[in-house]
Design an enzyme around this catalytic site. Structure first.
Site, PDB file in Angstrom:
ATOM      1  N   LYS A 128       4.437   9.591   0.124  1.00 35.59           N
ATOM      2  CA  LYS A 128       5.391   9.218   1.466  1.00 35.59           C
ATOM      3  C   LYS A 128       6.127   8.252   1.091  1.00 35.59           C
ATOM      4  O   LYS A 128       7.641   8.017   1.584  1.00 35.59           O
ATOM      5  CB  LYS A 128       4.207   9.128   2.512  1.00 35.59           C
ATOM      6  CG  LYS A 128       5.287   8.982   3.861  1.00 35.59           C
ATOM      7  CD  LYS A 128       4.350   9.149   5.022  1.00 35.59           C
ATOM      8  CE  LYS A 128       3.625   8.173   5.317  1.00 35.59           C
ATOM      9  NZ  LYS A 128       2.710   8.236   6.841  1.00 35.59           N
TER      10      LYS A 128
ATOM     11  N   GLN B  13      -5.336   3.657  -6.794  1.00 36.39           N
ATOM     12  CA  GLN B  13      -6.592   4.032  -5.721  1.00 36.39           C
ATOM     13  C   GLN B  13      -6.986   5.504  -5.983  1.00 36.39           C
ATOM     14  O   GLN B  13      -5.997   6.244  -5.494  1.00 36.39           O
ATOM     15  CB  GLN B  13      -6.087   3.694  -4.658  1.00 36.39           C
ATOM     16  CG  GLN B  13      -7.218   3.820  -3.253  1.00 36.39           C
ATOM     17  CD  GLN B  13      -6.955   3.902  -2.068  1.00 36.39           C
ATOM     18  OE1 GLN B  13      -5.881   4.048  -1.664  1.00 36.39           O
ATOM     19  NE2 GLN B  13      -7.907   3.782  -1.155  1.00 36.39           N
TER      20      GLN B  13
ATOM     21  N   ARG C  29      35.660  11.276 -11.237  1.00 38.37           N
ATOM     22  CA  ARG C  29      34.395  11.241 -11.776  1.00 38.37           C
ATOM     23  C   ARG C  29      34.185   9.837 -12.618  1.00 38.37           C
ATOM     24  O   ARG C  29      35.054   9.239 -12.744  1.00 38.37           O
ATOM     25  CB  ARG C  29      34.199  12.349 -12.595  1.00 38.37           C
ATOM     26  CG  ARG C  29      34.157  13.811 -11.891  1.00 38.37           C
ATOM     27  CD  ARG C  29      34.391  14.942 -12.955  1.00 38.37           C
ATOM     28  NE  ARG C  29      33.302  14.821 -13.985  1.00 38.37           N
ATOM     29  CZ  ARG C  29      33.458  15.582 -15.030  1.00 38.37           C
ATOM     30  NH1 ARG C  29      34.530  16.293 -15.118  1.00 38.37           N
ATOM     31  NH2 ARG C  29      32.605  15.588 -16.086  1.00 38.37           N
TER      32      ARG C  29
ATOM     33  N   LYS D 191      38.423  12.122 -14.851  1.00 37.86           N
ATOM     34  CA  LYS D 191      37.083  11.551 -15.679  1.00 37.86           C
ATOM     35  C   LYS D 191      37.343  10.674 -16.596  1.00 37.86           C
ATOM     36  O   LYS D 191      38.063  10.871 -17.553  1.00 37.86           O
ATOM     37  CB  LYS D 191      36.342  12.882 -15.859  1.00 37.86           C
ATOM     38  CG  LYS D 191      34.983  12.626 -16.511  1.00 37.86           C
ATOM     39  CD  LYS D 191      34.474  13.360 -17.472  1.00 37.86           C
ATOM     40  CE  LYS D 191      35.112  12.892 -18.940  1.00 37.86           C
ATOM     41  NZ  LYS D 191      34.460  13.790 -20.261  1.00 37.86           N
TER      42      LYS D 191
ATOM     43  N   ARG E 245       2.410  15.738   6.283  1.00 35.57           N
ATOM     44  CA  ARG E 245       3.010  16.240   7.343  1.00 35.57           C
ATOM     45  C   ARG E 245       4.502  16.301   7.038  1.00 35.57           C
ATOM     46  O   ARG E 245       5.457  17.048   7.707  1.00 35.57           O
ATOM     47  CB  ARG E 245       2.900  15.633   8.687  1.00 35.57           C
ATOM     48  CG  ARG E 245       1.550  16.009   9.149  1.00 35.57           C
ATOM     49  CD  ARG E 245       1.474  15.257  10.675  1.00 35.57           C
ATOM     50  NE  ARG E 245       0.810  13.915  10.458  1.00 35.57           N
ATOM     51  CZ  ARG E 245       0.884  12.999  11.221  1.00 35.57           C
ATOM     52  NH1 ARG E 245       1.504  13.279  12.511  1.00 35.57           N
ATOM     53  NH2 ARG E 245       0.303  11.935  11.070  1.00 35.57           N
TER      54      ARG E 245
ATOM     55  N   LEU F  82       0.788  -1.367   0.105  1.00 45.41           N
ATOM     56  CA  LEU F  82       0.111  -0.067   0.024  1.00 45.41           C
ATOM     57  C   LEU F  82       0.853   1.441  -0.031  1.00 45.41           C
ATOM     58  O   LEU F  82       1.627   1.367   1.033  1.00 45.41           O
ATOM     59  CB  LEU F  82      -0.934   0.083   1.111  1.00 45.41           C
ATOM     60  CG  LEU F  82      -1.749  -1.264   1.773  1.00 45.41           C
ATOM     61  CD1 LEU F  82      -2.543  -1.006   2.611  1.00 45.41           C
ATOM     62  CD2 LEU F  82      -2.419  -1.467   0.191  1.00 45.41           C
TER      63      LEU F  82
ATOM     64  N   ASN G 243      40.379  17.941 -23.384  1.00 45.25           N
ATOM     65  CA  ASN G 243      39.719  17.015 -24.069  1.00 45.25           C
ATOM     66  C   ASN G 243      38.382  17.123 -24.704  1.00 45.25           C
ATOM     67  O   ASN G 243      37.709  16.504 -25.435  1.00 45.25           O
ATOM     68  CB  ASN G 243      39.252  15.717 -22.929  1.00 45.25           C
ATOM     69  CG  ASN G 243      38.402  16.354 -21.911  1.00 45.25           C
ATOM     70  OD1 ASN G 243      38.437  17.487 -21.601  1.00 45.25           O
ATOM     71  ND2 ASN G 243      37.347  15.629 -21.560  1.00 45.25           N
TER      72      ASN G 243
ATOM     73  N   ASN H 230       5.485   9.635   9.773  1.00 43.81           N
ATOM     74  CA  ASN H 230       4.574  10.504   9.492  1.00 43.81           C
ATOM     75  C   ASN H 230       5.076  11.857   9.189  1.00 43.81           C
ATOM     76  O   ASN H 230       4.419  12.583   8.296  1.00 43.81           O
ATOM     77  CB  ASN H 230       3.573  10.659  10.562  1.00 43.81           C
ATOM     78  CG  ASN H 230       2.821   8.986  10.940  1.00 43.81           C
ATOM     79  OD1 ASN H 230       2.271   8.639   9.437  1.00 43.81           O
ATOM     80  ND2 ASN H 230       2.540   8.643  12.037  1.00 43.81           N
TER      81      ASN H 230
HETATM   82  C1  UD1 Z   1      -3.577   1.009   9.787  1.00 41.99           C
HETATM   83  C2  UD1 Z   1      -4.231  -0.039  10.411  1.00 41.99           C
HETATM   84  C3  UD1 Z   1      -3.846  -0.075  11.882  1.00 41.99           C
HETATM   85  C4  UD1 Z   1      -2.395  -0.333  11.974  1.00 41.99           C
HETATM   86  C5  UD1 Z   1      -1.544   0.906  11.322  1.00 41.99           C
HETATM   87  C6  UD1 Z   1      -0.027   0.323  11.267  1.00 41.99           C
HETATM   88  C7  UD1 Z   1      -6.227  -0.150   9.326  1.00 41.99           C
HETATM   89  C8  UD1 Z   1      -8.105   0.401   9.451  1.00 41.99           C
HETATM   90  N1  UD1 Z   1      -5.661   0.482  10.425  1.00 41.99           N
HETATM   91  O1  UD1 Z   1      -3.843   2.197  10.443  1.00 41.99           O
HETATM   92  O2  UD1 Z   1      -4.572  -1.174  12.382  1.00 41.99           O
HETATM   93  O3  UD1 Z   1      -1.885  -0.275  13.418  1.00 41.99           O
HETATM   94  O4  UD1 Z   1      -2.097   0.793   9.880  1.00 41.99           O
HETATM   95  O5  UD1 Z   1       0.614   1.501  10.697  1.00 41.99           O
HETATM   96  O6  UD1 Z   1      -5.927  -0.633   8.377  1.00 41.99           O
HETATM   97  N2  UD1 Z   1      -3.631   3.786   2.514  1.00 41.99           N
HETATM   98  C9  UD1 Z   1      -3.766   3.570   1.182  1.00 41.99           C
HETATM   99  N3  UD1 Z   1      -5.004   4.142   0.628  1.00 41.99           N
HETATM  100  C10 UD1 Z   1      -5.937   4.391   1.708  1.00 41.99           C
HETATM  101  C11 UD1 Z   1      -5.426   4.291   3.103  1.00 41.99           C
HETATM  102  C12 UD1 Z   1      -4.318   3.950   3.313  1.00 41.99           C
HETATM  103  O7  UD1 Z   1      -2.958   3.391   0.177  1.00 41.99           O
HETATM  104  O8  UD1 Z   1      -7.009   4.615   1.526  1.00 41.99           O
HETATM  105  C13 UD1 Z   1      -1.980   3.284   2.574  1.00 41.99           C
HETATM  106  C14 UD1 Z   1      -1.102   4.208   3.335  1.00 41.99           C
HETATM  107  O9  UD1 Z   1      -0.462   5.042   2.475  1.00 41.99           O
HETATM  108  C15 UD1 Z   1       0.002   3.396   4.253  1.00 41.99           C
HETATM  109  C16 UD1 Z   1      -1.177   2.134   4.605  1.00 41.99           C
HETATM  110  O10 UD1 Z   1      -2.067   2.162   3.784  1.00 41.99           O
HETATM  111  O11 UD1 Z   1       1.017   3.089   3.415  1.00 41.99           O
HETATM  112  C17 UD1 Z   1      -1.586   2.371   5.888  1.00 41.99           C
HETATM  113  O12 UD1 Z   1      -2.274   3.590   6.155  1.00 41.99           O
HETATM  114  P1  UD1 Z   1      -2.587   4.652   7.330  1.00 41.99           P
HETATM  115  O13 UD1 Z   1      -3.449   5.837   6.831  1.00 41.99           O
HETATM  116  O14 UD1 Z   1      -1.015   4.974   7.904  1.00 41.99           O
HETATM  117  O15 UD1 Z   1      -3.222   3.347   8.307  1.00 41.99           O
HETATM  118  P2  UD1 Z   1      -3.751   3.612   9.754  1.00 41.99           P
HETATM  119  O16 UD1 Z   1      -5.101   4.560   9.730  1.00 41.99           O
HETATM  120  O17 UD1 Z   1      -2.568   4.606  10.602  1.00 41.99           O
HETATM  121 CA    CA Z   2      -0.491   5.065  10.033  1.00 44.45          CA
END
Ligand code: UD1
Ligand code: CA
Length: 463
Positions: free
Chosen positions: A21, A71, A331, A349, A14, A7, A384, A226
């Protein structure tokens, strides 16, 4: 076959930068790459990356090597995985690992061992967990006497549940066919109105399937970033972990200030690394070397007993016994052969510098082949580039190039050629010759005295 979904849809507001990220770097490598290499290290090659914010940057970085899906709206982790259903449907026979692209320290052992438990227990889903002293913000693992009952998010948790220290790492193994089925059953009835991937646990259990948790002994696998402060912490953590590995291998560090060694760099025992030295990916250093202070080496192969003091070297090879610095720039595509000495303010170089050749100060050697035991005087420049084309110079073994020689390329000097100081070489020179190109020097005796008396007379006139 087993596969992985990573994901990587997050923006990381932030971080205050216009970049997804997972592309922020830890020890010179995007976090996404740490996650991918962990998968590959565990033997999982079929990988799908879910992109969202600035997804084109993810594609550009991956260069078509892995499947990506977009997504378009950020509706939660469950929704993110739904986008990869076509990827899952290609082969539903095995298991699928889901990972977060911004938690770089997941490792192949954890992936392998959790898969072992997942398969051994016949689970539809196995979540990878860890205990944290401060579990704030994470999903909490709800355990029962026998196993687990679900995961509750921070925002949905009761006061009692918030005390639980075992948290969801955000990494899971799913039986692929079950994952597809369970994704279809997710709803967004929760505090954040999102499709939570975590709900798959309770869905599996409600359907009489089994679900489990693999608790990692190493809580670092959860570490993510974050904001910039977190990213700095990840970098510090990774930096010291790499340095500790080299310490165990017999590499010496008097102090670690400013020393950054990226993953995959190899260093032989007995080599000492001095402060403010950055060794980037692809670098391999032999034993008995002294590297630093103030040295940057990128993708270079360095032999044994080499000394590099205030050197910047890129994509090149430095053979055993070479001694360089201070203030040397190597280089790309250069080879400095064994025992060569490169001194202050020398730039090289795309050139080969022969064994035991000395370029002790103030020279530019580009696109050239310099033989062995050559002495290159201060101020020597290979010319050169004519503004349109680059050409090569060659200098035979045992040549002595006088100070301030210009070598206008293309030009070839034979063996043991001498060039007189200040000579501009425009033609090839045969073996054993002296090349000298100078105006005739005149000596005007008494010149200064005459000039002084003239100016004295002028001053008297003005009075
Ligand atoms: C999620 C988990 C939480 C866990 C935590 C660990 C869920 C509901 N919760 O929380 O239990 O402890 O991760 O870090 O899953 N992402 C997408 N699309 C979205 C939402 C998120 O791609 O719509 C990706 C984010 O970029 C990230 C990952 O999913 O890489 C986790 O997303 P994040 O928003 O950090 O999840 P949390 O709500 O913090
Ligand atoms: Ca998170």
């Amino acid at each position: 076959m087993n596969k992985a979904i990573i994901l990587a849809g997050g923006q990381g507001k932030r971080m205050k930068a216009d970049m997804p990220k997972p592309l922020f770097e830890v020890l010179g490598e995007p976090m996404l790459n740490w996650v991918i290499t962990a998968c590959e290290g565990a033997g999982i090659e079929d990988i799908c990356v879910v992109k969202g914010f600035k997804g084109e940057m993810i594609d550009e970085y991956l260069g078509g090597k892995y499947t990506t899906v977009l997504q378009a709206e950020r509706l939660g982790t469950g929704h993110a995985v739904m986008q990869a259903v076509p990827f899952l449907e290609n082969d539903t026979s095995g298991n699928t690992l889901v990972l977060c692209g911004d938690a770089p320290f997941i490792d192949p052992d954890t992936i392998r061992e959790s898969l072992g438990q997942h398969i051994g227990d016949g689970n539809a889903v196995t979540v990878i967990t860890a205990e944290l002293d401060d579990p704030h913000g994470y999903g909490r693992i709800l355990r029962t006497d026998k196993g687990i009952r679900g995961i509750v998010e921070q925002k949905d948790a009761t006061q009692q549940q918030k005390l639980i220290k075992e948290v969801n790492s955000g990494a899971y193994w799913f039986r692929t066919a079950d994952l597809i089925e369970m994704l279809g059953k997710l709803t967004c009835e929760n505090a954040q109105h999102e499709y939570y991937l975590t709900d798959t646990i309770s869905i599996a259990l409600a359907e009489g399937k089994s679900a489990g948790a693999y608790k990692s002994a190493n809580a670092d696998i959860i570490k993510g970033a974050n904001d910039r402060k977190d990213l700095l912490e990840l970098n510090n953590y990774a930096r010291m972990a790499v340095i500790e590995k080299h310490l165990i291998n017999g590499v010496g560090f008097v102090c670690t200030d400013g020393i950054i060694i990226e993953r995959g760099v190899e260093i032989g025992a007995g080599t000492e690394i001095l402060p403010n030295t950055i060794l980037r990916q692809g670098t391999k250093i032999g034993s008995g070397c002294k590297v630093g202070p103030n040295t940057v080496i990128v993708n270079c192969k360095v032999g044994d007993n080499v000394q590099l003091n205030a050197v910047q070297a890129y994509d090149s090879e430095i053979e055993s016994g070479a001694n360089m610095g201070p203030f040397v720039h190597i280089r790309p595509n250069s080879v400095v052969k064994s025992g060569a000495k490169i001194g202050n303010f020398v730039e090289i170089k795309n050139s080969v510098i022969g064994d035991k050749t000395a370029i002790a100060h103030l020279a530019y050697i580009g696109d050239s082949d310099i033989g062995r035991k050559v002495n290159i005087g201060a101020g020597t420049v290979t010319v050169n580039y004519d503004g349109i084309e680059k050409s090569r110079c060659s200098v035979g073994d045992n040549c002595f190039i006088g100070c301030n020689t210009n070598l206008i390329a293309p030009v070839a000097l034979g063996k043991a050629v001498y060039t007189a100081a200040g000579t501009t070489i425009t033609r090839d020179i045969p073996d054993y010759a002296l090349a000298i190109d100078r105006g005739v020097m005149k000596i005007n005796e008494g010149y200064t005295l005459r000039k002084l008396s003239q100016s004295k007379k002028m001053a008297e006139k003005k009075k």
